[in-house]
Design a protein around this motif. Structure first.
Motif, mmCIF file in Angstrom:
data_model
loop_
_atom_site.group_PDB
_atom_site.id
_atom_site.type_symbol
_atom_site.label_atom_id
_atom_site.label_comp_id
_atom_site.label_asym_id
_atom_site.label_seq_id
_atom_site.Cartn_x
_atom_site.Cartn_y
_atom_site.Cartn_z
ATOM 1 N N SER A 97 -5.414 10.900 16.253
ATOM 2 C CA SER A 97 -6.225 11.843 17.022
ATOM 3 C C SER A 97 -7.487 12.143 16.228
ATOM 4 O O SER A 97 -7.418 12.620 15.101
ATOM 5 C CB SER A 97 -5.454 13.138 17.282
ATOM 6 N N GLU A 98 -8.627 11.857 16.835
ATOM 7 C CA GLU A 98 -9.882 12.061 16.129
ATOM 8 C C GLU A 98 -10.199 13.543 15.964
ATOM 9 O O GLU A 98 -10.865 13.949 15.016
ATOM 10 C CB GLU A 98 -11.013 11.359 16.884
ATOM 11 N N GLU A 99 -9.747 14.377 16.910
ATOM 12 C CA GLU A 99 -10.110 15.786 16.878
ATOM 13 C C GLU A 99 -9.274 16.575 15.872
ATOM 14 O O GLU A 99 -9.733 17.550 15.294
ATOM 15 C CB GLU A 99 -9.966 16.387 18.272
ATOM 16 N N ASP A 100 -8.020 16.174 15.678
ATOM 17 C CA ASP A 100 -7.174 16.898 14.733
ATOM 18 C C ASP A 100 -7.525 16.516 13.303
ATOM 19 O O ASP A 100 -7.977 15.401 13.025
ATOM 20 C CB ASP A 100 -5.693 16.579 14.991
ATOM 21 N N LYS A 101 -7.291 17.453 12.411
ATOM 22 C CA LYS A 101 -7.501 17.170 10.995
ATOM 23 C C LYS A 101 -6.382 16.250 10.505
ATOM 24 O O LYS A 101 -5.243 16.344 10.975
ATOM 25 C CB LYS A 101 -7.501 18.477 10.206
ATOM 26 N N PRO A 102 -6.666 15.391 9.543
ATOM 27 C CA PRO A 102 -5.638 14.459 9.077
ATOM 28 C C PRO A 102 -4.517 15.180 8.340
ATOM 29 O O PRO A 102 -4.723 16.223 7.723
ATOM 30 C CB PRO A 102 -6.408 13.525 8.136
ATOM 31 N N ILE A 103 -3.319 14.611 8.436
ATOM 32 C CA ILE A 103 -2.193 15.110 7.655
ATOM 33 C C ILE A 103 -2.413 14.689 6.207
ATOM 34 O O ILE A 103 -2.649 13.520 5.921
ATOM 35 C CB ILE A 103 -0.862 14.544 8.185
ATOM 36 N N GLU A 104 -2.330 15.638 5.286
ATOM 37 C CA GLU A 104 -2.656 15.365 3.893
ATOM 38 C C GLU A 104 -1.396 15.239 3.041
ATOM 39 O O GLU A 104 -0.456 16.031 3.182
ATOM 40 C CB GLU A 104 -3.531 16.494 3.328
ATOM 41 N N LEU A 105 -1.404 14.252 2.174
ATOM 42 C CA LEU A 105 -0.357 14.132 1.165
ATOM 43 C C LEU A 105 -0.735 15.044 0.003
ATOM 44 O O LEU A 105 -1.739 14.828 -0.665
ATOM 45 C CB LEU A 105 -0.230 12.687 0.690
ATOM 46 N N LYS A 106 0.071 16.085 -0.232
ATOM 47 C CA LYS A 106 -0.255 17.072 -1.256
ATOM 48 C C LYS A 106 0.530 16.866 -2.545
ATOM 49 O O LYS A 106 0.011 17.107 -3.638
ATOM 50 C CB LYS A 106 0.029 18.481 -0.716
ATOM 51 N N ARG A 107 1.778 16.447 -2.414
ATOM 52 C CA ARG A 107 2.622 16.296 -3.598
ATOM 53 C C ARG A 107 3.329 14.955 -3.543
ATOM 54 O O ARG A 107 3.900 14.583 -2.523
ATOM 55 C CB ARG A 107 3.653 17.426 -3.669
ATOM 56 N N ASN A 150 0.829 -1.189 0.000
ATOM 57 C CA ASN A 150 0.000 0.000 0.000
ATOM 58 C C ASN A 150 0.863 1.238 0.000
ATOM 59 O O ASN A 150 1.944 1.271 0.570
ATOM 60 C CB ASN A 150 -0.881 0.035 1.256
ATOM 61 N N LEU A 151 0.348 2.296 -0.633
ATOM 62 C CA LEU A 151 1.073 3.559 -0.607
ATOM 63 C C LEU A 151 1.056 4.138 0.792
ATOM 64 O O LEU A 151 0.109 3.970 1.540
ATOM 65 C CB LEU A 151 0.434 4.560 -1.574
ATOM 66 N N PRO A 152 2.118 4.881 1.189
ATOM 67 C CA PRO A 152 2.182 5.436 2.525
ATOM 68 C C PRO A 152 1.078 6.467 2.770
ATOM 69 O O PRO A 152 0.638 7.152 1.862
ATOM 70 C CB PRO A 152 3.564 6.118 2.560
ATOM 71 N N ALA A 153 0.662 6.542 4.013
ATOM 72 C CA ALA A 153 -0.289 7.565 4.438
ATOM 73 C C ALA A 153 0.049 7.951 5.865
ATOM 74 O O ALA A 153 0.366 7.099 6.689
ATOM 75 C CB ALA A 153 -1.716 7.039 4.354
ATOM 76 N N ILE A 154 0.010 9.245 6.159
ATOM 77 C CA ILE A 154 0.353 9.719 7.498
ATOM 78 C C ILE A 154 -0.899 9.770 8.360
ATOM 79 O O ILE A 154 -1.930 10.263 7.943
ATOM 80 C CB ILE A 154 1.037 11.097 7.451
ATOM 81 N N THR A 155 -0.783 9.237 9.573
ATOM 82 C CA THR A 155 -1.867 9.314 10.541
ATOM 83 C C THR A 155 -1.352 9.984 11.801
ATOM 84 O O THR A 155 -0.149 9.972 12.075
ATOM 85 C CB THR A 155 -2.391 7.916 10.891
ATOM 86 N N THR A 156 -2.290 10.570 12.576
ATOM 87 C CA THR A 156 -1.915 11.220 13.832
ATOM 88 C C THR A 156 -2.538 10.555 15.036
ATOM 89 O O THR A 156 -2.229 10.905 16.160
ATOM 90 C CB THR A 156 -2.346 12.703 13.831
ATOM 91 N N GLY A 187 3.615 12.919 12.822
ATOM 92 C CA GLY A 187 2.822 11.993 12.022
ATOM 93 C C GLY A 187 3.504 10.641 11.908
ATOM 94 O O GLY A 187 4.727 10.528 11.995
ATOM 95 N N GLU A 188 2.710 9.607 11.751
ATOM 96 C CA GLU A 188 3.217 8.270 11.498
ATOM 97 C C GLU A 188 2.834 7.859 10.085
ATOM 98 O O GLU A 188 1.676 7.955 9.694
ATOM 99 C CB GLU A 188 2.652 7.267 12.499
ATOM 100 N N LEU A 189 3.826 7.433 9.353
ATOM 101 C CA LEU A 189 3.664 7.055 7.955
ATOM 102 C C LEU A 189 3.778 5.539 7.893
ATOM 103 O O LEU A 189 4.851 4.990 8.083
ATOM 104 C CB LEU A 189 4.765 7.728 7.147
ATOM 105 N N GLU A 190 2.670 4.845 7.668
ATOM 106 C CA GLU A 190 2.686 3.389 7.713
ATOM 107 C C GLU A 190 2.423 2.793 6.337
ATOM 108 O O GLU A 190 1.568 3.281 5.602
ATOM 109 C CB GLU A 190 1.636 2.871 8.697
ATOM 110 N N ILE A 244 5.851 18.473 11.930
ATOM 111 C CA ILE A 244 5.101 18.968 10.779
ATOM 112 C C ILE A 244 4.487 20.290 11.218
ATOM 113 O O ILE A 244 3.596 20.306 12.073
ATOM 114 C CB ILE A 244 4.016 17.978 10.330
ATOM 115 N N PRO A 245 4.974 21.422 10.707
ATOM 116 C CA PRO A 245 4.576 22.730 11.242
ATOM 117 C C PRO A 245 3.098 23.019 11.009
ATOM 118 O O PRO A 245 2.496 22.504 10.058
ATOM 119 C CB PRO A 245 5.465 23.708 10.473
ATOM 120 N N PRO A 246 2.491 23.835 11.858
ATOM 121 C CA PRO A 246 1.085 24.202 11.657
ATOM 122 C C PRO A 246 0.902 24.938 10.343
ATOM 123 O O PRO A 246 1.682 25.828 9.995
ATOM 124 C CB PRO A 246 0.762 25.097 12.862
ATOM 125 N N ARG A 247 -0.115 24.520 9.595
ATOM 126 C CA ARG A 247 -0.407 25.101 8.282
ATOM 127 C C ARG A 247 0.835 25.088 7.391
ATOM 128 O O ARG A 247 1.074 26.014 6.617
ATOM 129 C CB ARG A 247 -0.917 26.540 8.429
#
Length: 971
Positions: free
Chosen positions: A44-54, A36-42, A84-87, A150-153
């Motif tokens: 935490s249900e309350e935080d927004k997910p870390i997004e792969l942009k590029r 599977n391709l990597p995806a970052i998770t945190t 973030g954890e990239l699994e 991973i800095p804010p914004r």
């Protein structure tokens, strides 16, 4: 990425064979398997997910070896810094080969070190808000990269490369890569370079994206770019296999001066029918991880097998945390409806304990083992076999090495159903498979020969080794049993060595696989470090500052090594004699503790000298305490406690210190109920239906650790021990190698006296985190509960004797003194049976106390305080360490785990109120609720002392006070 423009491999491709290269973004059959391709998770249900942009993917293929590189940019859409954890699970045989992280705008390459050391350095550096990164492999060939900050914004860039040997069908090698993106990519590109001998490129008839190939040197290159794209496909291409390999080239080593060869063959696909068995066994894993298996596919292939078998007897064993089922079924006319119905009705629940099955006691002709092979709970796996075992796996995350070992050791065959069609699996089950019988070569010229797929070729065979001299020959004999049906003779030409480390890396990976099967941890670690391989014992780490490499003895990338060597020399000079100084300091701390214990606390009540940080005048204390307790009662109504446990209480010992009246003690633990909705459902259910109700509630709570914690506790209270244990063991399945969950599980097991199971969990924690004193404390206290007192003090004394790094020493000041109290208690009660010669005399002092309270917790970067308010209203806390009646509080631990300890030598009559003050968590990655354990002792250190245990769970974003309980002393 490295390119090899001068590479020409002669005599590989037939001149009259049409070369076909298909590169498409297309759906591929599941039977082909892929990572599977990597995806970052945190987490935490309350935080927004870390997004792969590029995402930029670079694929380089030479022979049948593919190197895939991901260059990724992640975006943090939150207002706080995140970790973030990239699994990403990888196919069997796929290895991470490189990792780099953006450090101050520059890509810093990772270096391979021991897994524990990498974890220790990563976490210590993270606490200082400095850029680290780490890649590690967990059980099941599941790779995990931890990225911070991973800095804010803001964006974070990471690069990961992995290598794999391409397999395929009889005509082509197949490359495939899933690209399942839930969100749009701002930028996406693919570059594929395949080194071939002047191939003719033909486009796919039905391409998802038209790719244009250009010839460059001896390669064919294709590139594709797109913006704002959503992808739910696979990148796949095929390369035709050579007709007949006769000559093998060699590669110069980069790590060593050796020369290496790599051979990949496609022996003739042939098999011979095997006799139909009349009695087989099916061993079926019904643990929680079964939800990740394709059980429908497994049952379908089992039906085909039974149809072929036709008549006979089937012995069924099912297991999760223990053996659950032992039944026998009849097979008639190729069907066994009762067996199939039973398997289809199974509910997958509990941890995985492969050791629950005694394979040596199974009397049959063949065993089908359906499991992913990842044992998470309980006993050591039993590897004695009396008949062939055929492991069948249908999960992306699996312990392929263990399953291959089981097959090889029992003369069976490993079926990785992820990569095979139903027809292929049926053929493997019903026929004897061709194997490598032996290899003939000159041992003076060839050494370090490693191969795979020896027991079931399935059209692919590869091997590698070291070679000396100009040319030599190797003969590979294939067949069945002792009967050779095919021989391949190959010339290894060492005069045309290729200037790159590819052959060395492939050889190192094949040797690693052999080491993993044999299970020698130290050899795995040393091999991984030498050849820069991520293994179960090594990790890739990136650090920012040179000083951090020095602090943890990690050799940095070449660009930093000069400064590293200079700083390392300075540190070695300064560190001379530090261990002895540290032990002397602990002796001084323990001497202060002895002085406190030996002091006259009644005299202290009469205005005698009180320690420097003692409280104000007693009258003021009582007045203030009354106000504080009123405020605390108001706060308590708002505290959210989402899990609980309070063991049943019994009257305590009679305290009779010389010169004062004997007092009797009792402990009342404050029981808090979980406010989760599922608990209301359970409490409305009859006892005999609790487990079915739990299974009904499980799908909605399947990833919630508190669910299993709360339900198991409730089942234990209802005297459902076996069921409670099965439910609790699910914690071992949630996140592989999550030591916070493992500690929670282990401590809960100790609480309910499942000591053997707890010991297994704590030993695993020790393997992952021996750099933390708590790992030794948990092991030592568990041994003490089991009556293994020598082992208990040996483990506990390591907390005192071991040389901790500055980070540990600064975070857990005084932990050694707390542990010495446990050690001295064990020695006092069992002195004649113990060898204490290693323990310094200054650490030996029996100091019984009327009350001792210890709290610890499972979450790093979390601050919880212990408060004890005595009958006169004075609160003992980190702000008031010494009380007027003689109470003493240990140091304040603010960055995780504890422990914090309260002791009172001579208790006055009255009630002692015990509380925990929860200040919340500062972790950037949240695993869920924080589990707190409180150990409440009366008569600690005496032979008839008493202990109560409370465990509770607190929401990490909820702060407040929690009343643990009360201790009452009466005349």
């Amino acid at each position: 990425m490295k390119y090899f423009p001068s590479l020409v491999r002669p005599a590989i491709l037939s001149a009259n064979k049409k070369i076909l290269l298909l590169i498409v973004l297309a759906f591929f059959a599941n039977a082909l398997g892929a990572q599977n391709l990597p995806a970052i998770t945190t987490n935490s249900e309350e935080d927004k997910p870390i997004e792969l942009k590029r995402l930029h993917i670079n694929v380089f293929v030479i022979e049948n070896i593919a190197t895939t590189t991901f260059e990724m940019q992640f975006y943090n859409n939150n207002d706080r810094v995140m970790e973030g954890e990239l699994e990403f699970p990888l196919n069997n045989g796929t290895t991470v080969s490189a990792f780099a992280l953006d450090v101050n705008g520059e890509m810093r390459k990772g270096v391979v070190v021991e897994k524990e050391k990498a974890t220790q350095a990563f976490e210590a550096v993270t606490r200082r808000n400095i850029d680290p990164g780490i890649v590690e492999v967990t059980r099941g060939n599941n790779f995990k990269a931890r990225v911070y900050p991973i800095p804010p914004r803001g964006y974070k860039k990471a690069v990961i490369s992995f290598e794999q040997e391409l397999k395929g069908n009889k005509d082509d090698y197949l490359y495939q890569l899933p690209m399942n993106f839930k969100q749009k990519l701002e930028e996406f590109s693919v570059r594929v370079e395949v080194v071939m001998n002047k191939p003719e490129v033909t486009k796919s008839k039905h391409p998802a994206i038209n790719l244009i190939f250009t010839e460059a040197r001896n390669s064919y290159i294709s590139e594709y770019r797109e913006k704002n794209v959503s992808l739910d496909t696979r990148l796949a291409f095929s390369i035709p296999k050579p007709d007949n390999l006769r000559e093998v080239l060699t590669y110069k080593g980069e790590v060593t001066s050796d020369n290496y060869f790599y051979i990949n063959l496609n022996p003739d696909r042939e098999s011979i029918s095997k006799p139909k068995p009349s009695r087989i066994a099916i061993v079926w894993d019904e643990s929680s991880s079964g939800k990740d298996r394709d059980t429908q596919k497994e049952i379908a292939l089992l039906k085909n097998y039974l149809k072929w078998m036709q008549e006979g007897e089937i012995e069924l064993k099912t297991f999760s945390n223990k053996l659950h089922t032992e039944r026998t079924f009849r097979l008639a006319d190729g069907t066994s409806p009762r067996l199939i119905k039973f398997l289809e009705a199974l509910s997958y629940d509990g941890g995985t304990n492969l050791g629950a099955v005694d394979f040596s006691s199974i009397n049959c002709e063949e065993i089908l083992l359906f499991t992913d092979g990842i044992s998470t709970f309980g006993e050591k796996f039993q590897d004695t076999f009396t008949c062939p075992v055929i492991p069948v796996n249908s999960s992306n995350i699996a312990d392929h090495n263990l399953l291959e070992y089981v097959a090889s050791a029992s003369n069976g065959i490993y079926i990785n159903a992820i990569n095979l069609t139903g027809e292929e699996i049926t053929a493997l089950l019903q026929n004897h498979q061709k194997t490598l019988i032996r290899a003939e070569y000159d041992p003076e010229k060839i050494s370090g020969f490693f191969y795979e797929n020896a027991y079931a070729l399935n059209g692919n065979f590869s091997c590698a080794g070291k070679v000396e001299g100009a040319k030599t020959e190797i003969k590979l004999h294939f067949g069945y049993g002792d009967r050779i049906t095919e021989t391949r003779t190959l010339t290894i030409d060492n005069t045309k060595r290729i200037q790159n480390g590819l052959g060395e890396r492939i050889w190192a990976q094949k040797k690693l696989k052999s080491l993993l099967v044999n299970g020698v941890h130290s050899e795995v670690v040393n091999h991984g470090k030498k050849f820069s391989l991520v293994t179960p014992g090594t990790s890739l780490i990136v650090l920012d500052e040179v000083q951090d490499y020095v602090n943890y003895g990690i050799t940095p990338p070449p660009s930093l090594q000069k400064e590293y060597n200079r700083l390392l020399a300075l540190r070695n000079k300064e560190n001379t004699g530090t261990r002895e100084r540290r032990l002397n300091e602990i002796c001084e701390q323990f001497k202060i503790d002895i002085d406190w214990w030996e002091s006259d606390h009644k005299a202290a009540n009469k205005n005698s000298e009180i320690p420097r940080d003692a409280p104000p005048a007693l009258e003021e204390v009582i007045e203030v305490a009354e106000n504080v307790m009123d405020m605390e009662d108001a706060v308590l109504e708002e505290v959210v406690v989402t899990g609980y446990n309070a063991r049943s209480t019994t009257p305590g010992m009679a305290v009779n210190t010389e010169g004062r009246q004997a007092l009797s003690s009792s402990v009342k633990i404050q029981k808090w109920e979980s406010n989760a909705g599922y608990m209301s459902e359970l409490k409305a259910t009859d006892v005999e239906n609790l487990y079915p109700k739990y299974l009904e509630l499980k799908p909605e709570n399947i990833e919630n650790p508190s669910f299993y914690f709360d339900v198991a506790t409730y089942l234990f209270e209802k005297q459902q021990r076996e069921t409670g244990l099965r439910v609790l063991s699910n914690l071992a399945e949630l996140q592989l190698e999550n030591t916070e969950l493992m500690r929670t599980l282990g401590r809960k097991l100790v609480e309910y006296e499942f000591y053997t199971e707890a010991l297994s969990i704590f030993n695993e924690v020790m393997n992952l985190r021996s750099f933390e004193p708590h790992s030794y404390i948990d092991l030592g206290l568990t041994y003490a509960e089991m009556g293994k007192y020598q082992k208990a003090i040996d483990e506990l004394y390591k907390v005192v004797d071991k040389e901790w790094d500055n980070d540990i020493s600064s975070r857990f000041p005084g932990i050694e003194v707390i542990v010495l109290h446990d050690i001295n208690k064990i020695i006092y009660n069992n002195r004649k049976d113990l060898d204490i010669s290693r323990i310094r005399e200054c650490f030996l002092k029996h100091m019984p106390v009327d009350i001792r309270v210890v709290i610890d917790w499972d979450a790093n970067e979390t601050d919880i305080d212990l408060w004890v308010t005595d009958p006169r209203g004075e609160k003992c806390s980190y702000q008031n360490k010494y009380t007027a009646i003689g109470g003493k509080m240990s140091n304040d631990i603010t960055t995780g785990y504890g422990p914090e300890e309260f002791r009172l030598k001579e208790a006055s009559a009255g009630t002692y109120r015990i509380q925990a003050k929860f200040y919340g968590s500062r972790k950037q990655t949240l695993q869920g609720n924080v589990t707190v354990r409180a150990l409440v002792y009366t008569g600690f250190g005496s032979k008839d002392g008493h202990k109560e245990i409370l465990t509770l769970q607190l929401e990490p974003d909820k702060q407040g006070d929690y009343t643990i309980g009360e201790v009452l002393f009466e005349k």
